[in-house]
Scaffold this motif. Structure first.
Motif, short mmCIF file in Angstrom:
data_model
loop_
_atom_site.label_atom_id
_atom_site.label_comp_id
_atom_site.label_asym_id
_atom_site.label_seq_id
_atom_site.Cartn_x
_atom_site.Cartn_y
_atom_site.Cartn_z
N ASP B 20 0.95 -1.10 0.09
CA ASP B 20 -0.14 -0.35 -0.19
C ASP B 20 0.63 1.19 0.11
N HIS B 21 2.27 1.23 -0.20
CA HIS B 21 2.49 2.48 -0.53
C HIS B 21 1.79 3.16 -1.62
N PRO B 22 1.59 4.50 -1.08
CA PRO B 22 1.32 5.16 -2.34
C PRO B 22 2.10 5.33 -3.66
N GLY B 23 4.13 5.26 -3.65
CA GLY B 23 3.82 5.42 -5.44
C GLY B 23 3.10 4.17 -6.07
N VAL B 24 2.55 3.04 -5.75
CA VAL B 24 2.39 1.84 -6.04
C VAL B 24 1.14 2.66 -7.15
N ARG B 79 -7.45 -1.46 -6.23
CA ARG B 79 -6.85 -0.95 -5.31
C ARG B 79 -8.01 0.85 -4.77
N GLY B 80 -9.20 0.71 -4.89
CA GLY B 80 -9.76 2.02 -5.20
C GLY B 80 -9.36 3.12 -5.20
N VAL B 130 12.05 -3.98 -6.92
CA VAL B 130 12.33 -3.46 -5.72
C VAL B 130 10.66 -3.24 -5.11
N LEU B 131 9.32 -4.09 -5.72
CA LEU B 131 8.75 -4.24 -5.67
C LEU B 131 7.88 -4.89 -4.63
N PRO B 132 7.02 -5.25 -3.64
CA PRO B 132 6.44 -6.30 -3.34
C PRO B 132 5.74 -7.10 -3.68
N ASP B 133 6.13 -8.64 -4.08
CA ASP B 133 5.27 -9.47 -5.01
C ASP B 133 4.14 -9.68 -6.30
N GLU B 134 3.15 -8.97 -5.07
CA GLU B 134 2.05 -9.10 -5.29
C GLU B 134 2.24 -8.10 -6.69
N VAL B 135 2.42 -6.23 -6.23
CA VAL B 135 2.31 -5.72 -7.19
C VAL B 135 3.87 -5.83 -8.53
N ALA B 136 4.79 -6.28 -8.13
CA ALA B 136 5.89 -6.63 -8.73
C ALA B 136 4.91 -7.23 -10.32
N HIS B 192 7.70 13.78 -9.24
CA HIS B 192 6.55 12.10 -8.28
C HIS B 192 7.26 11.93 -7.24
N ASP B 193 6.94 12.59 -5.65
CA ASP B 193 8.12 12.22 -4.94
C ASP B 193 7.08 11.01 -4.57
N GLU B 194 6.50 10.56 -4.57
CA GLU B 194 5.58 8.93 -4.62
C GLU B 194 7.11 8.05 -4.85
#
Lengths: 230, 230
Positions: B20-24, B79-80, B130-136, B192-194
């Motif tokens: 849930d990192h806002p950058g995703v 993700r809404g 560098v992302l968590p598996d589900e996002v990657a 885009h800082d996120e």
């Protein structure tokens, strides 16, 4: 897709036409060119979209046309036919239709998308009724309702409810679309004997062709009502 | 897709960044705009195709972009997040890239298609590391090699084998594509800082960003060799 009358069952007609009728390759080639022409026209006309959402909707519809094209290319390949030279024979009729029905507003583009798609589907599904099952299945698969053009209905209805001028203008536009479609369909039949053979080989024969154009006008009227253009 | 170095395993990196990192959301929105922008650019540039086969190849590639867009829209929706307002924030960088790299010949259009697609894929796959598996998994799924741009290789190689002038010209063009892509990528990160947070949160941190631009240049060189432009 509007409701349509099915003049006879696939089982009855399958007795009349064999799957290797030369008109079948021609029908698939015509459909294939129609998909590619529609792809490029939709992306052109999407330039008039007022916002990103409109452009995305048009791009999704265009992408669906290419999925249909892939099915037709594969079906022709399975029949030993190279799709590109085969489809090139239908370039002039389809390019003429699009050239003669270039929309000048976003609403005209939306109506063309909806009506044009539905008219083409009617035309091909009527032909499918006289084809052997395996061939008819390809045609029906390609032209199955994908729901991509449903976004058009809400946008057009909203516009014509608030403006009588838009309503008359778009009603006139949609009659022009029908007229040009019928004209080009007649040219295609006049120039491609195998396609005429295919249609005439059905149980209705020549009378069926006349009935077909009548039905096309009735389903067109239903669609006008759907868009608030009746 | 070219071979790439994977600086660390997904398992290692997953420890650092939460799904849930806002950058995703920002990454998915950037990718979504990239797909739609590529769709319209491909269809524009297809006007330069010398024949129907070239136009069909470009249309198929464009249609594949929209299938990717659908995946991203669905992932954002889960993700809404409403895709259209989210992606609009990336319009300027991507439109600028395309505006500054408008091809003037069919061969330039082909090289842009191939190199641009591959550069974007490199960029996003590096981030996926560098992302968590589900996002990657979403990112890798969207950018998986579809084979649609393979038709480019044969056509470009044939042209540059017979003309040294074309070869120098296209080599220069491809360096310009790389330069503009890096410039726009830096703008996107600056605004885009996120997204910067997302990249820096990986195990390599800041050093990884510098390494990333080095790797991008190496994989670009591999691709030039593939096209006969080395």
């Amino acid at each position: 897709m509007s409701a349509m009358t099915a003049p006879q069952s696939a089982a009855e007609s399958a007795a009349n036409i064999s799957a290797d009728h030369p008109g079948v390759n021609e029908l698939f080639a015509l459909l294939a060119y129609g998909e590619v022409a529609a792809f490029y026209r939709l992306t052109d006309e999407a330039r008039m979209a007022p916002d990103l959402r409109g452009r995305i909707n048009m791009a999704s519809m265009a992408a669906a046309e290419m999925a249909h094209y892939d099915l037709l290319r594969d079906a022709l390949q399975a029949r030993g036919v190279d799709v590109v030279p085969a489809m090139s024979r239908y370039a002039s009729a389809l390019e003429n239709y699009h050239r003669l029905t270039t929309p000048s507003t976003w609403l005209e583009a939306l109506v063309k998308t909806y009506v044009g798609d539905a008219l083409a589907a009617d035309f091909y599904l009527e032909i499918a009724d006289v084809l052997p099952d395996e061939v008819a299945a390809v045609v029906r698969g390609v032209l199955s309702e994908t729901g991509h053009s449903q976004f058009v209905v809400a946008e057009v209805r909203a516009a014509v409810t608030t403006s009588g001028r838009q309503r008359s203008r778009l009603a006139l536009w949609s009659r022009r679309l029908l007229g040009e479609a019928i004209t080009q369909a007649q040219y295609v039949l006049a120039e491609h004997d195998e396609l005429v053979d295919l249609v005439l080989a059905g149980p209705g024969g020549l009378g069926q062709v006349a009935d077909f154009f009548d039905r096309l006008q009735r389903t067109h009227a239903d669609r006008m009502a759907e868009l608030g253009l009746d």
